[in-house]
Design a protein around this motif. Structure first.
Motif, PDB file in Angstrom:
ATOM      1  N   TYR A 197      -2.989  -7.002   8.797  1.00 43.80           N
ATOM      2  CA  TYR A 197      -1.852  -5.885   9.180  1.00 43.80           C
ATOM      3  C   TYR A 197      -1.612  -5.956  10.446  1.00 43.80           C
ATOM      4  N   VAL A 250       3.371  -1.885   2.435  1.00 45.30           N
ATOM      5  CA  VAL A 250       2.017  -1.421   1.909  1.00 45.30           C
ATOM      6  C   VAL A 250       2.110  -1.070   0.432  1.00 45.30           C
ATOM      7  N   GLY A 292      -0.042   3.115   0.697  1.00 53.73           N
ATOM      8  CA  GLY A 292      -0.962   3.253   1.607  1.00 53.73           C
ATOM      9  C   GLY A 292      -2.237   4.090   1.451  1.00 53.73           C
ATOM     10  N   THR A 319      -5.302   3.386   4.325  1.00 54.10           N
ATOM     11  CA  THR A 319      -4.354   2.266   4.784  1.00 54.10           C
ATOM     12  C   THR A 319      -3.428   2.742   5.936  1.00 54.10           C
ATOM     13  N   ASN A 320      -2.753   3.935   5.500  1.00 53.51           N
ATOM     14  CA  ASN A 320      -1.703   4.652   6.577  1.00 53.51           C
ATOM     15  C   ASN A 320      -2.426   5.088   7.832  1.00 53.51           C
ATOM     16  N   VAL A 333       6.059   2.186   8.018  1.00 54.46           N
ATOM     17  CA  VAL A 333       5.822   1.417   7.028  1.00 54.46           C
ATOM     18  C   VAL A 333       6.679   1.626   5.631  1.00 54.46           C
ATOM     19  N   PRO A 389       6.113   1.804   1.579  1.00 56.92           N
ATOM     20  CA  PRO A 389       5.688   1.500   0.584  1.00 56.92           C
ATOM     21  C   PRO A 389       6.405   1.178  -0.630  1.00 56.92           C
TER      22      PRO A 389
END
Length: 373
Positions: free
Chosen positions: A205, A217, A221, A261-262, A278, A280
């Protein structure tokens, strides 16, 4: 009394000597072999055993790739703490493996594979994922039982389930069953995704955020992580062979903090001086991306040696499965306290991941500190 170490070096000579004067007094007469000592987890297990002053045989494979060399694990075995005796072996050579087993009392298995070698190595690899992840632990456990090994520790993964959508997690569950069938007193230690200076999970990442600026992601995320420091996992493995109540038990270990993840990408962006951007992407968009990533010419050794892709199809499936250790759900599972390790002493991601984060930063704090003075 532990067995005396006799191994054959690469030049064919028998080596049974201690490297430095007085080193024998610094060891604990605990002998062990760490299979997979050149991998990410195996290097930490090897180092932890060294600091516990064990005498180790370090089996390594010549075909394990550029990053799988034995040189990276030899620097600790100088006689100050423990001893290292590197020797080469191959997975299907029973007489070679048994020659190693007859010299030790304890065995650690950290051998594993997360990608079919035939995809990215032009079918040059000798073994498939199933043979490495399932059949090798079965054979090693059987040979350990036949050779009278005292303790056997097998490294597994949190989320191992025979019904999982992830191929790796299915094979890890089958490996656990095979190990306990062949060696009922074995200790199996499951770990969540681990981090370290050279890991292949969270560092990806960092690289994506540095080069792509906008990080794609999966699962929006929302996947929950519980990152575990490889050294903490290795410490539990090392202590397992000294604790009688871990025989025939399964442990499920995770890090001290959980986040999505975020959350992780947001924290990394703040540390690196990057924008937290990000994208998604739905699963149907990810599938062709990871399929092509597995088969990229660069990963097939077009310029340098072949290397396993970290973002592959199985990685995509695991992003829709929370990576959380929950030993409280099953009273038979061991936790950190069963190894004498306090949860408060575990390393957090922000404590041990500071240097790897700065490697991919926009401005390196040690080099750029005087820019605005």
């Amino acid at each position: 009394m532990a067995r005396r170490i006799f191994v054959r070096q690469n030049n064919g000579e028998i080596s049974n000597h201690w490297k430095y004067t007085g080193a024998e007094a610094n060891t604990m007469n605990v002998t062990a072999a760490v299979f997979g000592c050149t991998g990410f987890v195996g290097r930490y297990v090897n180092a932890s055993c060294t600091f516990h002053r064990y005498t180790l045989i370090d089996p390594y494979r010549h075909r394990s790739g550029i990053g799988g060399g034995i040189r990276s694990v030899k620097h600790l075995g100088d006689g100050t703490f423990g001893q290292h005796f590197p020797t080469d072996y191959e997975l299907d050579k029973e007489f070679v493996v048994k020659a190693i087993l007859e010299k030790v009392d304890n065995v650690f298995n950290a051998v594993g594979m997360w990608q079919e070698p035939t995809v990215y190595e032009h079918s040059q690899s000798w073994y498939s994922m199933e043979s490495v992840n399932v059949e090798w632990p079965r054979m090693l456990a059987r040979w350990c039982r036949e050779m009278g090994i005292n303790r056997f520790v097998h490294c597994s993964m949190v989320g191992a389930d025979v019904n999982s959508k992830s191929k790796v997690l299915r094979q890890k569950a089958l490996a656990e069953q095979a190990v306990l069938e062949e060696f009922p007193r074995a200790t199996i230690i499951r770990g969540t995704d681990m981090f370290g200076e050279d890991d292949w999970t969270y560092t990806r990442y960092l690289k994506a955020q540095h080069y792509w600026k906008v990080t794609p992601v999966p699962n929006k995320g929302f996947r929950i992580h519980q990152p575990l420091f490889g050294g903490d996992f290795a410490e539990a493995c090392t202590r397992a062979i000294e604790l009688d109540h871990t025989e025939g038990r399964i442990a499920e270990l995770g890090g001290p903090v959980r986040f999505t993840t975020n959350d992780y990408l947001r924290w990394v962006a703040e540390c690196n001086g990057q924008y937290h951007l990000v994208a998604p992407l739905p699963k149907w968009v990810w599938k062709p991306m990871v399929w092509f990533n597995e088969r990229m010419p660069l990963k097939k050794g077009l310029i340098i040696g072949s290397r396993a892709p970290s973002w592959n199809q199985d990685w995509l499936e695991r992003q829709y499965i929370d990576n959380v250790a929950m030993p409280e759900k099953n009273p038979d599972l061991l936790d950190w306290e069963d190894f004498g390790i306090a949860r408060e002493d575990l390393y957090r991601l922000e404590e041990k991941y500071f240097i790897p984060v700065q490697i991919w930063s926009k401005e390196h704090i040690y080099m750029e500190h005087a820019r605005y003075l």
